[in-house]
Design a protein around this motif. Structure first.
Motif, PDB file in Angstrom:
ATOM      1  N   CYS A 136     -72.581 -47.091   8.393  1.00 50.04           N
ATOM      2  CA  CYS A 136     -72.140 -47.458   7.040  1.00 50.04           C
ATOM      3  C   CYS A 136     -70.648 -47.197   6.838  1.00 50.04           C
ATOM      4  O   CYS A 136     -69.907 -48.110   6.453  1.00 50.04           O
ATOM      5  CB  CYS A 136     -72.990 -46.737   6.005  1.00 50.04           C
ATOM      6  SG  CYS A 136     -72.515 -47.089   4.302  1.00 50.04           S
ATOM      7  N   SER A 221     -72.048 -45.044  -1.022  1.00 50.63           N
ATOM      8  CA  SER A 221     -72.408 -44.367   0.216  1.00 50.63           C
ATOM      9  C   SER A 221     -71.189 -43.718   0.861  1.00 50.63           C
ATOM     10  O   SER A 221     -70.044 -44.073   0.592  1.00 50.63           O
ATOM     11  CB  SER A 221     -73.062 -45.347   1.190  1.00 50.63           C
ATOM     12  OG  SER A 221     -74.333 -45.745   0.712  1.00 50.63           O
ATOM     13  N   LYS A 263     -83.539 -41.442  -0.139  1.00 54.40           N
ATOM     14  CA  LYS A 263     -83.791 -42.810   0.318  1.00 54.40           C
ATOM     15  C   LYS A 263     -84.966 -42.904   1.291  1.00 54.40           C
ATOM     16  O   LYS A 263     -85.344 -41.931   1.936  1.00 54.40           O
ATOM     17  CB  LYS A 263     -82.534 -43.355   1.010  1.00 54.40           C
ATOM     18  CG  LYS A 263     -81.318 -43.468   0.111  1.00 54.40           C
ATOM     19  CD  LYS A 263     -80.091 -43.900   0.890  1.00 54.40           C
ATOM     20  CE  LYS A 263     -79.667 -42.835   1.878  1.00 54.40           C
ATOM     21  NZ  LYS A 263     -78.416 -43.204   2.600  1.00 54.40           N
ATOM     22  N   SER A 271     -75.778 -41.206   0.353  1.00 51.94           N
ATOM     23  CA  SER A 271     -75.503 -42.206  -0.681  1.00 51.94           C
ATOM     24  C   SER A 271     -75.526 -41.493  -2.022  1.00 51.94           C
ATOM     25  O   SER A 271     -76.464 -40.747  -2.319  1.00 51.94           O
ATOM     26  CB  SER A 271     -76.552 -43.322  -0.648  1.00 51.94           C
ATOM     27  OG  SER A 271     -76.472 -44.032   0.568  1.00 51.94           O
ATOM     28  N   CYS A 305     -74.273 -56.058   8.453  1.00 54.10           N
ATOM     29  CA  CYS A 305     -75.717 -56.009   8.203  1.00 54.10           C
ATOM     30  C   CYS A 305     -76.475 -56.822   9.250  1.00 54.10           C
ATOM     31  O   CYS A 305     -77.531 -56.389   9.745  1.00 54.10           O
ATOM     32  CB  CYS A 305     -76.033 -56.542   6.807  1.00 54.10           C
ATOM     33  SG  CYS A 305     -75.527 -55.490   5.448  1.00 54.10           S
ATOM     34  N   LEU A 425     -83.343 -51.890   5.119  1.00 55.28           N
ATOM     35  CA  LEU A 425     -82.087 -51.584   4.430  1.00 55.28           C
ATOM     36  C   LEU A 425     -81.120 -52.755   4.404  1.00 55.28           C
ATOM     37  O   LEU A 425     -80.557 -53.102   3.359  1.00 55.28           O
ATOM     38  CB  LEU A 425     -81.412 -50.373   5.086  1.00 55.28           C
ATOM     39  CG  LEU A 425     -79.993 -50.088   4.582  1.00 55.28           C
ATOM     40  CD1 LEU A 425     -80.000 -49.717   3.112  1.00 55.28           C
ATOM     41  CD2 LEU A 425     -79.331 -49.002   5.412  1.00 55.28           C
ATOM     42  N   ASN A 426     -80.889 -53.374   5.562  1.00 55.72           N
ATOM     43  CA  ASN A 426     -79.842 -54.386   5.637  1.00 55.72           C
ATOM     44  C   ASN A 426     -80.155 -55.639   4.829  1.00 55.72           C
ATOM     45  O   ASN A 426     -79.251 -56.410   4.518  1.00 55.72           O
ATOM     46  CB  ASN A 426     -79.565 -54.752   7.098  1.00 55.72           C
ATOM     47  CG  ASN A 426     -78.823 -53.661   7.824  1.00 55.72           C
ATOM     48  OD1 ASN A 426     -77.869 -53.087   7.307  1.00 55.72           O
ATOM     49  ND2 ASN A 426     -79.262 -53.347   9.041  1.00 55.72           N
ATOM     50  N   TRP A 429     -78.862 -54.065   1.225  1.00 58.71           N
ATOM     51  CA  TRP A 429     -77.446 -53.728   1.121  1.00 58.71           C
ATOM     52  C   TRP A 429     -76.594 -54.999   1.164  1.00 58.71           C
ATOM     53  O   TRP A 429     -76.895 -55.949   1.876  1.00 58.71           O
ATOM     54  CB  TRP A 429     -77.070 -52.784   2.273  1.00 58.71           C
ATOM     55  CG  TRP A 429     -75.693 -52.197   2.144  1.00 58.71           C
ATOM     56  CD1 TRP A 429     -75.077 -51.751   1.020  1.00 58.71           C
ATOM     57  CD2 TRP A 429     -74.760 -52.005   3.203  1.00 58.71           C
ATOM     58  NE1 TRP A 429     -73.815 -51.286   1.308  1.00 58.71           N
ATOM     59  CE2 TRP A 429     -73.593 -51.429   2.637  1.00 58.71           C
ATOM     60  CE3 TRP A 429     -74.792 -52.261   4.578  1.00 58.71           C
ATOM     61  CZ2 TRP A 429     -72.465 -51.104   3.400  1.00 58.71           C
ATOM     62  CZ3 TRP A 429     -73.679 -51.933   5.338  1.00 58.71           C
ATOM     63  CH2 TRP A 429     -72.538 -51.364   4.749  1.00 58.71           C
ATOM     64  N   GLU A 430     -75.556 -55.033   0.377  1.00 55.45           N
ATOM     65  CA  GLU A 430     -74.626 -56.165   0.291  1.00 55.45           C
ATOM     66  C   GLU A 430     -75.312 -57.458  -0.140  1.00 55.45           C
ATOM     67  O   GLU A 430     -75.019 -58.537   0.352  1.00 55.45           O
ATOM     68  CB  GLU A 430     -73.886 -56.373   1.623  1.00 55.45           C
ATOM     69  CG  GLU A 430     -73.060 -55.188   2.058  1.00 55.45           C
ATOM     70  CD  GLU A 430     -71.991 -54.789   1.043  1.00 55.45           C
ATOM     71  OE1 GLU A 430     -72.211 -54.958  -0.159  1.00 55.45           O
ATOM     72  OE2 GLU A 430     -70.951 -54.282   1.450  1.00 55.45           O
TER      73      GLU A 430
END
Length: 550
Positions: A136, A221, A263, A271, A305, A425-426, A429-430
């Motif tokens: 990250c 994060s 998490k 984070s 990611c 997660l990926n 995220w974003e």
């Protein structure tokens, strides 16, 4: 008479695989071929060395320790002074030190060699076999550089340190350090992905470009980074700001860490929820253009990611392959049993498709940086497509690979539960799946060069496989029909992703891989992994994917 002492026979260990480490995380034909094809063959010796290090017992132990001994928030020191620091296990610091020294953070921006960004992503694909959490800060530091270039005076100060290969932890005045890490603060609790609803306020101080922030962030994060790019509402609208943890005079900038998130996965990486109150911030880019400025960062982190999910797939495949090569059941090795071979081969072609797409996107990013407008257009839309699809496949992949180990895979000691928890997660995220699918529609609607660039890539494989040709023709029909576009967005992006992966495989992978992929991904396969047709060349696929354990 003394009782008979029986030998400790019930605890004899048989039919269990040996430890996987040491192994070579770079022993991946798809990775090495893609590295050369995308212009970074010069980095192969370094990638091979890093791959052996990643699979070493030492590095694997760092990874396990960083995951087991989670970061700890220290809001105050022993005297009651507010410090807002996070303590990490030494394993985390060891992983960070190697990752930065190997160029996995911002170093590619300072490397003039063609393929420098491809080499970075290849490094992520092998070093990611250790532990995902420390990726990250690598991603955010890398991505901060192009965003910061919107403010040349700030870039001149900080870019040389963001591109450093030196890990220099600890909060100190940034310009006194040998290397810096950068983070980002975008989302807030009331808005999530809708950052235009942010309420953090930026008030001008009267000094050119300098503001003070007041507000909060919901997910920030790696709070021990030195700098953060933050979105806040300035008088002229939503803007991007640079927030250092330590100010030029050496005092701590208010950055109140309220708590660390509990998490599902990615637990080695802290984070946090920081609050700003009189926090000094420097404007980056034009006021009111914060989203446009920070989107440079998002475009980079989305590709990270994709790489992260591709790495997780490969790691899970290697673990599953090692287990079935050393475990017997019903009189034969698991690897020699037809149905297990089908499952493992199906996982192998999925992994190769993800790795090949990652490196193609990395090549496009590298050439876009060097001024290739066609690659810029392709990269913009194809990264969103890859982000949607590869990250969506990772959880299913991790579950199937875990199942290859049976009950052993459900036990923490195997490492597979860590991969399984990490897998979703990926995709979040974003930008979640919906955000990325809608972004594809947005790019198609706003950038007239996007669709031609994408279709040129797809049609470069025309004639190689009739199933792919039919899929591309259907995509052309769907792109021409705007009816219910948002409702159909996921279906369209899925078809685009599969066609893009197939186009790459039929051009660059062996026929065994490309044929099996097209046979099952364009309507002829089942819904679970392990449904390759009986005609698939399982031996050819497995020999390519798992050379070390056969």
């Amino acid at each position: 008479m003394a009782p008979t002492v029986l030998p400790d026979a019930t605890h004899e260990v048989t039919n269990q695989p040996p430890p996987i480490a040491p192994y070579d995380a770079s022993a991946d034909a798809a990775l090495l071929e893609g590295l050369r094809r995308e212009g970074a063959g010069w980095a192969e010796a370094d990638i091979r060395r890093l791959g052996r290090h990643a699979g070493s017992p030492e590095a694997q132990q760092w990874a396990a320790d960083a995951h087991t001994f989670e970061p700890v928030l220290r809001t105050h020191d022993r005297y009651g002074n507010r410090i807002d620091e996070v303590e990490f296990h030494s394993g985390w610091h060891d992983l960070m030190r190697v990752a930065i020294a190997e160029g996995n953070s911002g170093a590619a921006w300072a490397d003039e060699r063609p393929g420098a960004h491809v080499a970075r992503y290849a490094g992520l694909l092998v070093w990611g076999h250790t532990e995902a959490g420390h990726g990250c800060p690598m991603a955010m530091t890398y991505a901060a550089v192009p965003a910061l270039r919107h403010q040349p005076d700030l870039a001149a100060v900080y870019e040389p340190l963001l591109t450093s290969r030196v890990y220099d932890p600890g909060l100190r005045e940034p310009t006194t350090k040998r290397g810096l890490l950068a983070g980002m603060g975008m989302t807030e609790k009331q808005g999530g992905s809708d950052v235009r609803t942010n309420t953090t306020a930026a008030t001008p101080t009267g000094e050119d470009g300098v503001h003070t922030l007041r507000g909060h962030k919901w997910f920030t994060s790696a709070p021990m980074c030195d700098l953060f790019l933050v979105l806040a509402q300035a008088p002229g609208g939503l803007s991007c700001f640079l927030v250092p943890r330590v100010l030029p005079d050496g005092t701590r900038n208010p950055f109140r860490i309220q708590r660390l998130k509990d998490k599902l996965g990615n637990r080695s990486n802290a984070s946090s929820e920081p609050e700003f109150d009189g926090t000094a911030a420097w404007l980056v880019g034009p006021e009111g253009r914060g989203v446009k400025t920070i989107v440079e960062m998002v475009n980079c982190t989305r590709l990270d990611c994709v790489a992260g999910s591709a790495t997780l797939m490969r790691k899970a495949l290697v673990e599953a392959g090692h287990h079935v090569a050393h475990r017997t059941a019903f009189g034969a090795r698991l690897l020699d049993q037809p149905l297990m071979r089908n499952v493992l081969a199906d996982l192998a072609i999925e992994s190769e498709a993800a790795t090949t797409l990652t490196l193609r996107l990395a090549g496009a990013a590298d050439r876009a940086v060097r001024g290739d407008e066609g690659e810029r257009a392709f990269r913009r839309i194809a990264t969103a497509i890859g982000k949607y699809w590869v990250t969506k496949r990772a959880p299913m992949f991790a579950a199937e690979a875990l199942e290859c180990l049976g009950g052993n895979g459900y036990v923490e000691d195997s490492g597979m539960p860590r991969l399984y928890r990490e897998a979703p997660l990926n995709s979040i995220w974003e930008g979640s799946g919906n955000v990325n699918a809608l972004d594809v529609l947005r790019v198609l609607g706003k950038d007239p060069s996007a669709a031609p660039a994408l279709m040129a890539e797809l049609t470069s494989a025309r004639g190689a496989d009739p199933r792919l040709d039919a899929a591309i023709a259907q995509i052309g029909t769907e792109l021409a029909d705007p009816t219910d576009a948002q409702t159909r967005a996921r279906h369209l992006v899925e078809r685009l992703a599969l066609a893009l992966q197939a186009s790459l495989l039929v051009r660059h992978a062996p026929p065994a891989v490309a044929d099996a992929f097209c046979a099952t991904r364009f309507g002829g396969g089942g819904y679970a992994f392990g449904t390759l047709p009986a005609t698939a060349d399982l031996t050819g696929i497995l020999d390519r994917a798992l050379p070390d354990d056969r």
